[in-house]
Structures are given as structure tokens and as C-alpha cells.
Design a protein around this motif. Structure first.
Motif, short mmCIF file in Angstrom:
data_model
loop_
_atom_site.label_atom_id
_atom_site.label_comp_id
_atom_site.label_asym_id
_atom_site.label_seq_id
_atom_site.Cartn_x
_atom_site.Cartn_y
_atom_site.Cartn_z
N LEU A 158 85.77 71.53 42.37
CA LEU A 158 85.38 70.25 41.80
C LEU A 158 83.88 70.25 41.61
O LEU A 158 83.12 70.59 42.53
N GLN A 159 83.44 69.84 40.43
CA GLN A 159 82.01 69.68 40.16
C GLN A 159 81.72 68.20 40.05
O GLN A 159 82.23 67.51 39.15
N VAL A 160 80.94 67.70 40.97
CA VAL A 160 80.56 66.29 40.96
C VAL A 160 79.11 66.22 40.47
O VAL A 160 78.21 66.77 41.11
N THR A 161 78.90 65.56 39.34
CA THR A 161 77.60 65.58 38.68
C THR A 161 77.06 64.16 38.55
O THR A 161 77.74 63.27 38.03
N ALA A 162 75.84 63.96 39.05
CA ALA A 162 75.18 62.68 38.88
C ALA A 162 74.79 62.51 37.42
O ALA A 162 74.27 63.43 36.78
N HIS A 163 75.07 61.31 36.86
CA HIS A 163 74.71 61.04 35.47
C HIS A 163 73.20 60.88 35.32
O HIS A 163 72.55 60.23 36.17
N ASP A 164 72.66 61.49 34.27
CA ASP A 164 71.25 61.24 33.95
C ASP A 164 71.08 59.78 33.53
O ASP A 164 71.95 59.20 32.86
N LYS A 165 69.95 59.21 33.90
CA LYS A 165 69.68 57.81 33.59
C LYS A 165 68.27 57.69 33.01
O LYS A 165 67.40 58.55 33.24
N THR A 166 68.03 56.61 32.27
CA THR A 166 66.71 56.32 31.69
C THR A 166 66.39 54.84 31.95
O THR A 166 67.27 53.97 31.85
N LYS A 167 65.13 54.58 32.28
CA LYS A 167 64.68 53.19 32.41
C LYS A 167 63.22 53.13 32.01
O LYS A 167 62.55 54.17 31.88
N PHE A 168 62.76 51.89 31.83
CA PHE A 168 61.37 51.70 31.47
C PHE A 168 60.57 51.25 32.69
O PHE A 168 61.11 50.70 33.65
N TYR A 169 59.30 51.56 32.60
CA TYR A 169 58.39 51.23 33.69
C TYR A 169 58.53 49.77 34.09
O TYR A 169 58.59 48.87 33.25
N GLU A 170 58.58 49.53 35.38
CA GLU A 170 58.70 48.24 36.02
C GLU A 170 60.07 47.60 35.88
O GLU A 170 60.30 46.51 36.41
N ASP A 171 61.01 48.27 35.16
CA ASP A 171 62.39 47.77 35.18
C ASP A 171 63.04 48.20 36.48
O ASP A 171 62.68 49.23 37.07
N PRO A 172 64.04 47.43 36.94
CA PRO A 172 64.78 47.89 38.12
C PRO A 172 65.56 49.17 37.81
O PRO A 172 65.88 49.45 36.65
N ASN A 173 65.81 49.94 38.86
CA ASN A 173 66.60 51.15 38.66
C ASN A 173 67.99 50.80 38.15
O ASN A 173 68.61 49.81 38.60
N PRO A 174 68.52 51.61 37.22
CA PRO A 174 69.90 51.36 36.78
C PRO A 174 70.88 51.76 37.88
O PRO A 174 70.54 52.44 38.84
N ALA A 175 72.12 51.30 37.72
CA ALA A 175 73.17 51.73 38.65
C ALA A 175 73.35 53.24 38.52
O ALA A 175 73.41 53.79 37.42
N LEU A 176 73.41 53.88 39.65
CA LEU A 176 73.59 55.35 39.65
C LEU A 176 75.07 55.66 39.70
O LEU A 176 75.82 55.11 40.52
#
Length: 398
Positions: A234-252
């Protein structure tokens, strides 16, 4: 014949006169021989004596008692051997003895022969006899039978391995016990392998059993092999995410690749995601760490991190009024001195005879032949990062 009682002995008179015959003799001759029922084959004298008569004297001429050979029947004993072995020694049973004789008295015993050789196939072959010699017996022969039976091969199922959720491999066998230089190629019908394991069977070891092999010269015994069902990956891969400066982190989030047999990702318990980035982190790339159990039922689990990319400004922060054919007032507000950085012209995505203006924390404004391009530049320290450009054609930057 040898071994029989002597026949009645008789004699004949000759030399009578005056018409006399044997009836006139006062005392007839006595007759005898040295041969007895036990005497060997040969010629024995028949001797006469003791005749008395008033008119005759007697001379005697011996006769002969010929004892001839009796007949023995030599029957070849039936024999059995396996395919691929040498013929056994042949033997015979004799019948017709006299005088209490046994086979021990035979001067030369019978010899057996057959058309079968060590390479002959399974079947029945005649054993013929000849060559017996004895002073008191002649011989007749009755054939026996050499039965060549099947040799035994051992068919051992070869061990196999497959991953969970895959079809069983083709089963094969190794054969031992061949004779006459035979190989597996001579087998008429090879063994078939079966196992209780199916595509849905859990990780473990399952017996491979053999049956069904057929050959004209061999029978078969079977030794089980083992089918080892190993864990799938099984390969469990974290999804790449993008956000802008000072925005809260997206859901991982993460994805799971390699599930089989209709299994769901719910069998993974305790997967955790984390990143060092916060809302106030500077632009750049931050690892999205992922961890969890190394195994799950029927699986070995591996984990691949993702990347959280923090961009400098959101397009929503661009000043309003960037309209085709008009100037773009207020653009300077995007360039606080503390975030002002400069790059060479070839650091930008578009190359050519561009006159460099400035680079502002992830934005670049360039002037070329009356065009103003506003967009995200290519980070020279992460050359694989390309952000889309916002292009205002024929806009005048003032």
C-alpha cells in the motif's frame, strides 16, 4: 522308460526236430536281468538259464532290456519386475520325476530367455526355456510370463509465492525416480495442482496438492508444496497543497493506492498528517509529513510526504480596476519595502528583450512593447514551480 517296472521277460526256442515245439521241454529256462526300476537309462542283458529236457540240451543267447529316458516338463516360473530394472533370474518348475527324484538330480537345468530388456515398456513378456540336460530325462518346455509393472515417480509440487489479491500462479511439479534416462517429457499427462487459496485469501501459507498424473510406465505418489500469499504493498501519499501567505493551512489529506479485493482505506488506523507551516510562515515549500502503521491486514504500508506551497499574495489582493486599455493605479501597494526583492531578467518565465522592472515577493511586473504582465514569477530556488500569469494586454503601468 526310466523309473518304470521291468516288462515281462520272454524267450524263444529254436532248433526243434521231429515237429517238436516248446511244449515238449521238461523244464523251461529261467530268465532275468540286472536292471531294476531304479536303474539308470541304458542297455541291460536279459539272461536265460536252467532249461532241462530228455531230448535236448540248451545254449543261451542274451537279450537286451533298453531303459530309455523319461520325460520331464520344465515350466518357466512367472516373474515380475518394475519398469527400468534388470530382468530377474529365471527359474523353472519340473514335473514328471520318477523314483523319488527331484530337480537336484538334473545334470544341467533349463535356461530362461525373454525378449524384454531393461528398456522395455510395461507389459507381459514370454519366458521361454531350453537347454536342460539329464542322463535319465528328456525335457519339454512350457513358457512362463515376465510381467513388467510400473515404476513409481514422486511428483513434488513446486513452492510458489504471490501477493495478496492476485490470481494464483500456474502450479508446476518436480518429478523424481525416473529410469532409463527418462525425463518429465515422457510423462503422458502431467500432475495438476490445486490449493484452497483463492484471490481473496488472506496472507499465509496454503498447501498445493497434486493429482492426475498418468503414464504408461510410471505410477505416481505426490508431495505437497506450499503457496505463500505475501502482503501487498500500500502506498499512502499525502496530497500536495497550496495556500497564500497569512491564510490558514488547508485541511491535510492523503490518498491510498494499491488496495485489492474491494478493501477500503478504513483498514488503515492511525494515519497522521502534519506540517511545520503556519498561517504566518513565509512563502516557500513545506513538507507535509505523513506517518502511520507499517502494516495493515494483508498489506505492507509505505508513506510518501506531500508539499505545502505558500504563495506570496492571492490574486484577490490585486488592486481593482485592472481593466483592458486602462492604467493600473495602486499597484505600488503590493510592494512594501520589506518584501521587495530583485531578480535578473532570465529568472522570469518569459525571456526575450524584456526590460526588467521589479520583483515583489512572488510577483513581477515587466514592460515589453507597451504590454504590462502581472503574474507569479518562477522561483529560482525551486525551478519546477510555475504559477499562472495574469496578463493585462495594452495596459499602461503608471
Amino acid at each position: 522308460e526310466y523309473g518304470l517296472a521291468n516288462p515281462a521277460l520272454s524267450y524263444v526256442y529254436s532248433g526243434f526236430r521231429n515237429g517238436d515245439d516248446g511244449t515238449v521241454i521238461d523244464t523251461n529256462a529261467s530268465i532275468g536281468t540286472a536292471a531294476t526300476i531304479l536303474s539308470n537309462v541304458g542297455n541291460y542283458n536279459i539272461v536265460a538259464s536252467g532249461a532241462v529236457d530228455n531230448n535236448y540240451d540248451f545254449t543261451y543267447v542274451d537279450g537286451t532290456l533298453a531303459i530309455t529316458k523319461a520325460m520331464l516338463t520344465a515350466t518357466a516360473d512367472n516373474k515380475t519386475r518394475e519398469y527400468g530394472l534388470a530382468n530377474p533370474a529365471f527359474s523353472f518348475t519340473y514335473t514328471g520325476f520318477r523314483n523319488g527324484d527331484t530337480a537336484a538330480v538334473i545334470d544341467t537345468g533349463a535356461s530362461g530367455a525373454t525378449a524384454a530388456t531393461i528398456g522395455s515398456d510395461v507389459g507381459s513378456y514370454a519366458i521361454t526355456g531350453s537347454g536342460a540336460v539329464d542322463n535319465n530325462y528328456d525335457f519339454t518346455y512350457v513358457d512362463g510370463t515376465l510381467a513388467i509393472t510400473k515404476a513409481m515417480l514422486t511428483a513434488t509440487a513446486d513452492n510458489k509465492t504471490r501477493e495478496y489479491g492476485l490470481a494464483n500462479p500456474a502450479f508446476s511439479f518436480t518429478y523424481t525416480g525416473f529410469r532409463n534416462g527418462d525425463t518429465a517429457s515422457v510423462i503422458d499427462t502431467g500432475a495438476s495442482g490445486t490449493t484452497a487459496a483463492t484471490i481473496g485469501s488472506n496472507v499465509g501459507s496454503y498447501a498445493i496438492t497434486g493429482s492426475g498424473a498418468v503414464d504408461n510406465n510410471y505410477d505416481f505418489t505426490y508431495v505437497d508444496g506450499a503457496l505463500t500469499v505475501s502482503t501487498a504493498n500500500l502506498q499512502v501519499t499525502a496530497h500536495d497543497k497550496t495556500k497564500f501567505y497569512e491564510d490558514p493551512n488547508p485541511a491535510l489529506t492523503y490518498s491510498v493506492r494499491g488496495l485489492r479485493n474491494g478493501d477500503s482505506s478504513s483498514l488503515l488506523a492511525g494515519v497522521t498528517l502534519s506540517t511545520a507551516a503556519t498561517a504566518s510562515s513565509e512563502r516557500g515549500r513545506y513538507a507535509i509529513n505523513i506517518s502511520g502503521p507499517a502494516t495493515a491486514p494483508n498489506y505492507t504500508v509505505s508513506y510518501a510526504p506531500g508539499v505545502l506551497t505558500i504563495l506570496a499574495y492571492s490574486p484577490d489582493e490585486l488592486p481593482s480596476g485592472l481593466i483592458f486599455g486602462q492604467s493600473a493605479p495602486g499597484l505600488q501597494s503590493l510592494r512594501p519595502d520589506s518584501l521587495y526583492r530583485q531578480y535578473r531578467d532570465d529568472d522570469f518565465v518569459t525571456t526575450g528583450a524584456d526590460e526588467f522592472l521589479s520583483g515583489v515577493n512572488g510577483y513581477a511586473e515587466r514592460e515589453r512593447a507597451g504590454y504590462v504582465e502581472i503574474g507569479y514569477f518562477r522561483d529560482p530556488f525551486a525551478s519546477d514551480l510555475f504559477d499562472p500569469y495574469i496578463l493585462i494586454e495594452n495596459g499602461l503601468y503608471e
